[in-house]
Scaffold this motif. Structure first.
Motif, PDB file in Angstrom:
ATOM      1  N   TRP A 120      45.994  26.482  41.890  1.00  0.00           N
ATOM      2  CA  TRP A 120      45.151  26.357  43.079  1.00  0.00           C
ATOM      3  C   TRP A 120      44.470  27.677  43.445  1.00  0.00           C
ATOM      4  O   TRP A 120      43.388  27.685  44.035  1.00  0.00           O
ATOM      5  CB  TRP A 120      45.974  25.832  44.253  1.00  0.00           C
ATOM      6  N   LYS A 121      45.062  28.784  43.078  1.00  0.00           N
ATOM      7  CA  LYS A 121      44.484  30.086  43.422  1.00  0.00           C
ATOM      8  C   LYS A 121      43.122  30.319  42.790  1.00  0.00           C
ATOM      9  O   LYS A 121      42.370  31.196  43.210  1.00  0.00           O
ATOM     10  CB  LYS A 121      45.443  31.221  43.031  1.00  0.00           C
ATOM     11  N   LEU A 122      42.756  29.528  41.785  1.00  0.00           N
ATOM     12  CA  LEU A 122      41.448  29.669  41.141  1.00  0.00           C
ATOM     13  C   LEU A 122      40.358  28.843  41.823  1.00  0.00           C
ATOM     14  O   LEU A 122      39.172  29.068  41.586  1.00  0.00           O
ATOM     15  CB  LEU A 122      41.527  29.251  39.668  1.00  0.00           C
ATOM     16  N   ASP A 123      40.757  27.898  42.653  1.00  0.00           N
ATOM     17  CA  ASP A 123      39.790  26.966  43.243  1.00  0.00           C
ATOM     18  C   ASP A 123      38.694  27.686  44.028  1.00  0.00           C
ATOM     19  O   ASP A 123      38.976  28.552  44.846  1.00  0.00           O
ATOM     20  CB  ASP A 123      40.497  25.989  44.194  1.00  0.00           C
ATOM     21  N   GLY A 124      37.448  27.303  43.748  1.00  0.00           N
ATOM     22  CA  GLY A 124      36.324  27.802  44.523  1.00  0.00           C
ATOM     23  C   GLY A 124      35.841  29.186  44.150  1.00  0.00           C
ATOM     24  O   GLY A 124      34.899  29.694  44.768  1.00  0.00           O
TER      25      GLY A 124
ATOM     26  N   HIS B 184      34.416  33.201  25.557  1.00  0.00           N
ATOM     27  CA  HIS B 184      34.312  31.915  24.862  1.00  0.00           C
ATOM     28  C   HIS B 184      35.372  30.910  25.334  1.00  0.00           C
ATOM     29  O   HIS B 184      35.283  29.729  24.982  1.00  0.00           O
ATOM     30  CB  HIS B 184      34.420  32.115  23.354  1.00  0.00           C
ATOM     31  N   GLU B 185      36.356  31.372  26.092  1.00  0.00           N
ATOM     32  CA  GLU B 185      37.390  30.487  26.624  1.00  0.00           C
ATOM     33  C   GLU B 185      36.983  30.061  28.032  1.00  0.00           C
ATOM     34  O   GLU B 185      36.888  30.900  28.926  1.00  0.00           O
ATOM     35  CB  GLU B 185      38.736  31.201  26.671  1.00  0.00           C
ATOM     36  N   THR B 186      36.730  28.794  28.218  1.00  0.00           N
ATOM     37  CA  THR B 186      36.279  28.332  29.524  1.00  0.00           C
ATOM     38  C   THR B 186      37.461  28.122  30.471  1.00  0.00           C
ATOM     39  O   THR B 186      38.606  27.984  30.032  1.00  0.00           O
ATOM     40  CB  THR B 186      35.497  27.009  29.408  1.00  0.00           C
ATOM     41  N   ARG B 187      37.135  28.081  31.747  1.00  0.00           N
ATOM     42  CA  ARG B 187      38.141  27.747  32.756  1.00  0.00           C
ATOM     43  C   ARG B 187      38.776  26.392  32.412  1.00  0.00           C
ATOM     44  O   ARG B 187      39.996  26.236  32.459  1.00  0.00           O
ATOM     45  CB  ARG B 187      37.470  27.683  34.134  1.00  0.00           C
TER      46      ARG B 187
ATOM     47  N   LEU C  40      40.412  39.061  47.167  1.00  0.00           N
ATOM     48  CA  LEU C  40      39.060  38.616  46.827  1.00  0.00           C
ATOM     49  C   LEU C  40      38.309  38.034  48.019  1.00  0.00           C
ATOM     50  O   LEU C  40      37.167  38.399  48.282  1.00  0.00           O
ATOM     51  CB  LEU C  40      39.112  37.573  45.704  1.00  0.00           C
ATOM     52  N   ASP C  41      38.936  37.089  48.722  1.00  0.00           N
ATOM     53  CA  ASP C  41      38.191  36.421  49.789  1.00  0.00           C
ATOM     54  C   ASP C  41      39.024  36.111  51.028  1.00  0.00           C
ATOM     55  O   ASP C  41      38.570  35.394  51.920  1.00  0.00           O
ATOM     56  CB  ASP C  41      37.534  35.141  49.264  1.00  0.00           C
ATOM     57  N   GLY C  42      40.244  36.643  51.078  1.00  0.00           N
ATOM     58  CA  GLY C  42      41.064  36.473  52.273  1.00  0.00           C
ATOM     59  C   GLY C  42      41.830  35.175  52.349  1.00  0.00           C
ATOM     60  O   GLY C  42      42.610  34.966  53.285  1.00  0.00           O
TER      61      GLY C  42
END
Length: 200
Positions: free
Chosen positions: A23-27, A89-92, A156-158
């Motif tokens: 979840w920490k990657l979301d957005g 080259h490795e996508t999310r 990164l964004d709080g």
């Protein structure tokens, strides 16, 4: 009875912390999930990739149930060198998909074996283990890296929290007041090393 309770409890906790890490990657942008955010290069997508490789080895090779996907075996040349970051080259989607597949494979191993099932971790000083040892180790390690991800995301964004359901709205004024209070206590505890006087 206690064995099944222990296995179910550890497994439940592991599933929850896996979700928190992802979840920490979301957005976030592709750049922000990949860029080095510490002096040692720690990055969010790299944490997920590392956990995919780690779980594949621990719940795969260790119990004679190798993960069928493209993950280097523990003793392959360079196996440990590139698992903490993602190439361009490795996508999310590739890495998150790999992690999900590994987790499904790990879950199948956990479900299939009793908690005292024997395993062998060749890279450990005492390599003969039980499923219990590995479950505790992976839960510990995943929790540790989810904590790393918590801090990186906040920088990164709080945003904070373990899932969207537990996320609190950002109140910048309240955070600033709280940090000022913590800073004041730190300065009072060591006046000689206050920000404008510290020589370290």
């Amino acid at each position: 009875m206690i064995d099944e309770f222990a296995k179910d409890y550890l497994h439940h906790e592991l599933r929850g912390v896996r979700e928190a890490l992802v979840w920490k990657l979301d957005g976030l942008s592709e750049y922000d999930i990949r860029r080095p955010l510490t002096a040692t290069g720690t990055n969010l997508l790299g944490l997920v990739k590392h956990k995919a490789y780690s779980e594949a080895r621990y719940f795969g090779e260790v119990f004679g149930r190798p993960f069928p996907g493209p993950i280097p075996r523990w003793n392959d040349a360079g196996a440990w060198e590139n698992e903490h970051w993602a190439t361009e080259h490795e996508t999310r989607a590739d890495i998150l998909g790999l992690y999900r597949s590994v987790c499904e494979h790990s879950d199948a191993t956990i479900n299939a074996l009793p908690i005292d099932a024997p395993g062998h971790v060749p890279w450990w000083p005492r390599p003969d283990v039980k499923l219990f040892n590995v479950m505790v180790h992976i839960l510990n390690d995943t929790t540790r890296h989810a904590g790393h991800a918590d801090i990186l995301r906040e920088q990164l964004d709080g945003r904070t929290g373990t899932t969207a359901a537990y996320e609190e709205a950002i109140d910048a004024a309240a955070r600033e007041a709280y940090c000022a209070k913590v800073e004041q206590a730190a300065t009072a505890a060591d006046p000689a090393c206050a920000p404008d006087r510290c020589s370290d």
